[in-house]
Design a protein around this motif. Structure first.
Motif, short mmCIF file in Angstrom:
data_model
loop_
_atom_site.label_atom_id
_atom_site.label_comp_id
_atom_site.label_asym_id
_atom_site.label_seq_id
_atom_site.Cartn_x
_atom_site.Cartn_y
_atom_site.Cartn_z
N HIS A 347 30.47 30.16 35.73
CA HIS A 347 31.22 30.27 34.49
C HIS A 347 31.53 31.75 34.23
O HIS A 347 31.07 32.62 34.97
CB HIS A 347 30.49 29.63 33.32
N ALA A 348 32.31 32.01 33.19
CA ALA A 348 32.67 33.37 32.76
C ALA A 348 33.26 34.23 33.88
O ALA A 348 32.70 35.29 34.22
CB ALA A 348 31.45 34.05 32.14
N PRO A 349 34.37 33.82 34.47
CA PRO A 349 34.94 34.63 35.56
C PRO A 349 35.46 35.99 35.06
O PRO A 349 36.00 36.09 33.95
CB PRO A 349 36.10 33.78 36.07
N VAL A 350 35.28 37.01 35.88
CA VAL A 350 35.87 38.33 35.63
C VAL A 350 36.59 38.70 36.92
O VAL A 350 35.98 38.66 37.99
CB VAL A 350 34.78 39.40 35.34
N THR A 351 37.89 39.02 36.83
CA THR A 351 38.62 39.32 38.07
C THR A 351 39.35 40.65 37.97
O THR A 351 39.77 41.08 36.88
CB THR A 351 39.65 38.22 38.39
N TYR A 352 39.52 41.27 39.10
CA TYR A 352 40.34 42.49 39.24
C TYR A 352 41.17 42.29 40.49
O TYR A 352 40.68 41.75 41.48
CB TYR A 352 39.47 43.73 39.41
N GLU A 353 42.42 42.77 40.45
CA GLU A 353 43.26 42.60 41.63
C GLU A 353 43.86 43.91 42.07
O GLU A 353 44.27 44.72 41.23
CB GLU A 353 44.39 41.61 41.32
N ASN A 354 43.89 44.09 43.37
CA ASN A 354 44.58 45.24 43.95
C ASN A 354 44.11 46.57 43.37
O ASN A 354 44.91 47.46 43.12
CB ASN A 354 46.08 45.08 43.69
N GLU A 355 42.81 46.71 43.18
CA GLU A 355 42.24 47.94 42.62
C GLU A 355 42.09 48.97 43.75
O GLU A 355 41.33 48.74 44.69
CB GLU A 355 40.86 47.66 42.02
N GLY A 356 42.80 50.07 43.65
CA GLY A 356 42.69 51.10 44.68
C GLY A 356 41.75 52.20 44.20
O GLY A 356 41.75 52.55 43.02
N PHE A 357 40.89 52.70 45.07
CA PHE A 357 40.06 53.85 44.69
C PHE A 357 39.49 54.52 45.93
O PHE A 357 39.50 53.97 47.03
CB PHE A 357 38.93 53.43 43.73
#
Ligand code: FRU
Length: 498
Positions: A347-357
């Motif tokens: 449950h409680a999804p957290v997503t990030y996409e295409n994060e460059g670093f």
């Protein structure tokens, strides 16, 4: 019921109430109290998955072996049942060692285990033979004609001391085969097959496979099954020698494939010989076939070489099982993925996409101790692959466990040297990730308070390890030398163990 069994049943119930739930993992099976090692008798019976386990309730160290017992409807919510077997007969007085379970035609549940007793030839040494207990899923009675397989059933010339871990399988003609681990005359492992019509009287059939001094010595805890027409033998070799990044020295695990003729019992190896798990803590896995046809494997999430490496907390239990993992075959390789039932705990999804670093970075909401985290990684510039990527987890006050990826070497290393641990020991293991030179890598990490299981590239390889950390350590950070891009997807996982 014997006094020994009765006493253990009272003891485990009484102690269990004293152990707060937060001192255990959320959905990995631990012993009711005391010590656990191998999974035993993993079976589906009467609408439940049954998991028995090598168990010593009175101490957090290995000692005289009992069979603990738990059941589950979904392989994740485990409910304890009273200890099933105690070493209470002369023929198993030194322990009820590993074995398996099967449901008989008449609906009774049969356990086959190794009884350990003082050897007739040399009472200073223990000898092993195979015994049976039959029950209703809760209480089990040892049969009158135990042992059902004794040292006289071992082929002439082969070792009469090491003879254990019977795994019963059923062939298509409905006869039963028990695979037993033994040492052959050349001092290395072999898997013996015994055959039976009724599961009670057994006769030697054939040697299924011989180690021939290739992978360690004794091959403990065999299992044998078919997936997509190919047969897979899994074992846990003792005293294996390191070989590249495939095997590390000590107690390892091995799968090998081949064709098996159910009529003649002939197994012809096809040529793959690989570790089952590339982490630090994994041993003695066993499988079950689910009613919907999935082959699910659970291992002991410890290894004999690391049982004395213990964290800061003094826990009233020691040892736990891995997640249930579905086995499948991709390009001839036996792969693993967490059982699909785990998705129901998310449950409680957290997503990030295409994060460059490049350098170090943390992401808001990407933290936790009981989580399912997928990292999909690639080079920021496909023409210029980065030099190194790491993820640190169970992080607090400078202590953490890491996964370090080197695309040039095409290797992934699990490293807990900087975790909250005061013991030297095996804290690192590297495996090769073939074809990852372009910087593409997918990691799925399942964290459950005191462990991590890493499924690499959709389960081509898996790494399991116990994590040593402060009970509050929930930090996760990412580190890159060179430019990376990644997608992240994190779920919290429900606490499910009762
Ligand atoms: C494997 C093993 C088995 C044996 C059991 C004893 O971990 O050594 O071969 O049956 O543990 O607890």
């Amino acid at each position: 019921m014997s006094k020994l069994l009765d006493k253990a049943r009272d003891y485990e119930k009484e102690q269990y109430d004293k152990i707060p739930a937060e001192l255990r993992p959320a959905f990995h099976l631990t012993p009711w109290v005391g010590w656990i090692n191998d999974p035993n008798g993993f079976s589906y019976h009467d609408g439940y998955y049954h998991m028995f386990y090598q168990y010593h309730p009175y101490d957090v160290r290995w000692n005289s072996m009992y069979w603990g017992h738990a059941v589950s409807r979904d392989l994740l919510h485990w409910e304890y049942r009273p200890v099933a077997l105690a070493p209470d007969e002369s023929y198993d007085q030194h322990g009820c060692f590993s074995g398996s379970a099967i449901t008989l035609e008449d609906g009774r549940h049969l356990l086959m285990y190794t009884g350990v007793h003082p050897s007739d030839e040399d009472p200073k040494r223990d000898a092993q033979h195979q015994c049976i207990a039959i029950g209703d899923g809760r209480d089990y009675e040892k049969v009158a004609n135990n042992p059902v397989l004794s040292v006289s059933d071992i082929p002439a010339g082969d070792d009469k001391i090491d003879f254990r871990d019977p795994k019963i399988i059923r062939l298509k003609d409905n006869t039963y085969v028990a695979l037993c681990a033994n040492l052959s005359a050349d001092g290395s492992g072999q898997i013996l097959m015994y055959r039976s019509e009724d599961c009670l009287s057994w006769k030697f059939w054939k040697v299924l496979a011989k180690n021939q001094n290739r992978y360690g010595k004794m091959w403990e805890c065999p299992d044998f099954f078919e997936i997509d027409g190919m047969w897979y033998l899994i074992t846990s070799p003792q005293f294996i020698l390191a070989e590249g990044y495939e095997f590390i020295s000590g107690n390892g695990t091995l799968w090998l494939d081949g064709s098996f003729d159910e009529e003649t019992g002939e197994f012809v190896e096809a040529g793959h010989h690989r570790s089952i798990d590339y982490g630090i803590d994994f041993y003695a896995p066993q499988t079950v076939l689910t009613p919907d046809g999935r082959r699910i494997m659970i291992g002991w999430m410890q290894n004999w070489d690391s049982t004395e490496v213990r964290g800061e907390e003094e826990l009233p239990w020691f040892g736990q099982m891995t997640l249930p993992r579905e086995l499948f075959v991709k390009d001839g390789i036996l792969c693993q993925k967490p059982t699909k039932e785990l998705e129901d705990l998310r449950h409680a999804p957290v997503t990030y996409e295409n994060e460059g670093f490049t350098g170090s970075k943390a992401f808001s909401g990407i933290a936790g101790q009981i989580i399912d985290l997928t990292i999909s990684l690639r080079a920021a510039d496909p023409q210029k692959v980065y030099q190194k990527f790491s993820v640190h987890f169970a992080e607090k006050d400078g202590h953490y466990t890491a996964l370090d990826f080197d695309p040039q070497e095409q290797t992934l290393t699990i490293d807990r040297r900087f975790s909250l641990i005061r013991h030297a020991g095996i804290h690192q293991r590297t495996c090769s990730i073939e074809g990852s030179g372009n910087g593409d890598l997918k990691l799925r990490l399942i964290l459950d308070r005191r462990s991590v299981e890493v499924f690499i590239n959709d389960g081509e390889k898996v790494m399991s390890a116990i994590v040593f950390a402060d009970p509050e350590a929930d930090g996760i950070s990412f580190h890159a030398k060179g430019g990376v891009k990644m997608d992240l997807c994190k779920y919290e996982l429900d606490e499910s163990v009762k």
